[in-house]
Design an enzyme around this catalytic site. Structure first.
Site, PDB file in Angstrom:
ATOM      1  N   GLY A 157       0.823  -1.202   0.000  1.00  0.00           N
ATOM      2  CA  GLY A 157       0.000   0.000   0.000  1.00  0.00           C
ATOM      3  C   GLY A 157       0.855   1.248   0.000  1.00  0.00           C
ATOM      4  O   GLY A 157       2.038   1.213   0.303  1.00  0.00           O
ATOM      5  N   TYR A 177     -10.137   6.023  -0.339  1.00  0.00           N
ATOM      6  CA  TYR A 177      -9.371   5.019   0.394  1.00  0.00           C
ATOM      7  C   TYR A 177     -10.207   3.781   0.690  1.00  0.00           C
ATOM      8  O   TYR A 177      -9.810   2.657   0.374  1.00  0.00           O
ATOM      9  CB  TYR A 177      -8.824   5.631   1.690  1.00  0.00           C
ATOM     10  CG  TYR A 177      -7.975   4.677   2.489  1.00  0.00           C
ATOM     11  CD1 TYR A 177      -6.659   4.437   2.132  1.00  0.00           C
ATOM     12  CD2 TYR A 177      -8.483   4.028   3.608  1.00  0.00           C
ATOM     13  CE1 TYR A 177      -5.863   3.572   2.859  1.00  0.00           C
ATOM     14  CE2 TYR A 177      -7.699   3.161   4.343  1.00  0.00           C
ATOM     15  CZ  TYR A 177      -6.390   2.936   3.971  1.00  0.00           C
ATOM     16  OH  TYR A 177      -5.611   2.065   4.696  1.00  0.00           O
ATOM     17  N   LEU A 214      -3.342   1.549  12.350  1.00  0.00           N
ATOM     18  CA  LEU A 214      -2.141   0.793  12.670  1.00  0.00           C
ATOM     19  C   LEU A 214      -1.223   1.615  13.564  1.00  0.00           C
ATOM     20  O   LEU A 214      -0.874   2.753  13.231  1.00  0.00           O
ATOM     21  CB  LEU A 214      -1.398   0.407  11.392  1.00  0.00           C
ATOM     22  CG  LEU A 214      -2.138  -0.526  10.450  1.00  0.00           C
ATOM     23  CD1 LEU A 214      -1.370  -0.669   9.136  1.00  0.00           C
ATOM     24  CD2 LEU A 214      -2.367  -1.883  11.087  1.00  0.00           C
ATOM     25  N   LYS A 269      -9.964  -0.028  -1.213  1.00  0.00           N
ATOM     26  CA  LYS A 269      -9.730  -1.213  -0.385  1.00  0.00           C
ATOM     27  C   LYS A 269     -10.864  -2.226  -0.562  1.00  0.00           C
ATOM     28  O   LYS A 269     -10.616  -3.435  -0.632  1.00  0.00           O
ATOM     29  CB  LYS A 269      -9.579  -0.831   1.084  1.00  0.00           C
ATOM     30  CG  LYS A 269      -8.344  -0.001   1.376  1.00  0.00           C
ATOM     31  CD  LYS A 269      -7.067  -0.771   1.102  1.00  0.00           C
ATOM     32  CE  LYS A 269      -5.846  -0.029   1.584  1.00  0.00           C
ATOM     33  NZ  LYS A 269      -4.612  -0.789   1.419  1.00  0.00           N
TER      34      LYS A 269
END
Length: 160
Positions: free
Chosen positions: A17, A67, A94, A71
């Protein structure tokens, strides 16, 4: 031209990514959707039986947000490749240390680091936990052809 690198593997892991800020909108789509889908196709053609994809919380091919839409689209593309088993992990934010400067992400991580002490599986996940969950899913029996693990399940599996 790199097809041989994808041959002879039983399991494929994909965490590929970039960011829109780094690559622009078209570059983001190329990396996060097109390259990932091509990697899945090459892996399957090379004999891969189980593909493990890191996606994101809220992935949705119909989202108004680029985004989340990209995905969601790539999740569908990877599933359509026809692996014997496909595991999709959808982590929340994350928690990790980056080499490059991302001030807004850094502030979010600081805030979520505190929040995670009260709600440890709700809004974030350490990258180490995601990595452990990705490996653990390969070692566990299948729960079906396609498995989607949301943030809470990633936390649980990553602690196993």
């Amino acid at each position: 031209k790199h097809a041989t690198a994808f041959q002879g593997h039983d399991v494929g892991f994909c965490c590929l990514g970039t960011t829109r800020a780094k690559a622009g909108a078209a570059g983001f789509v190329r990396v996060d959707r097109d390259y990932v889908a091509q990697a899945a196709e090459l892996a399957r053609a090379g004999g891969c039986k189980h593909f493990v994809l890191q996606s994101t919380q809220g992935a949705n091919p119909h989202s108004a947000f680029l985004y989340l839409r990209v995905k969601g689209e790539v999740e569908n593309l990877v599933q359509a490749v026809g692996f014997d088993r496909c595991t999709i992990l959808r982590p929340a934010v994350l928690l990790c240390k980056r080499q490059e400067s991302r001030p807004m992400e850094w502030m979010a991580q600081q805030f979520l680091g505190v929040v995670s002490r009260v709600f440890p599986t709700a809004y974030s996940v350490p990258v180490e936990t995601v990595a452990r969950a990705m490996v653990a899913t390969v070692l566990q029996p299948s729960n079906g052809k396609v498995e989607v693990l949301e943030n809470r399940a990633i936390h649980e599996l990553g602690k196993a």
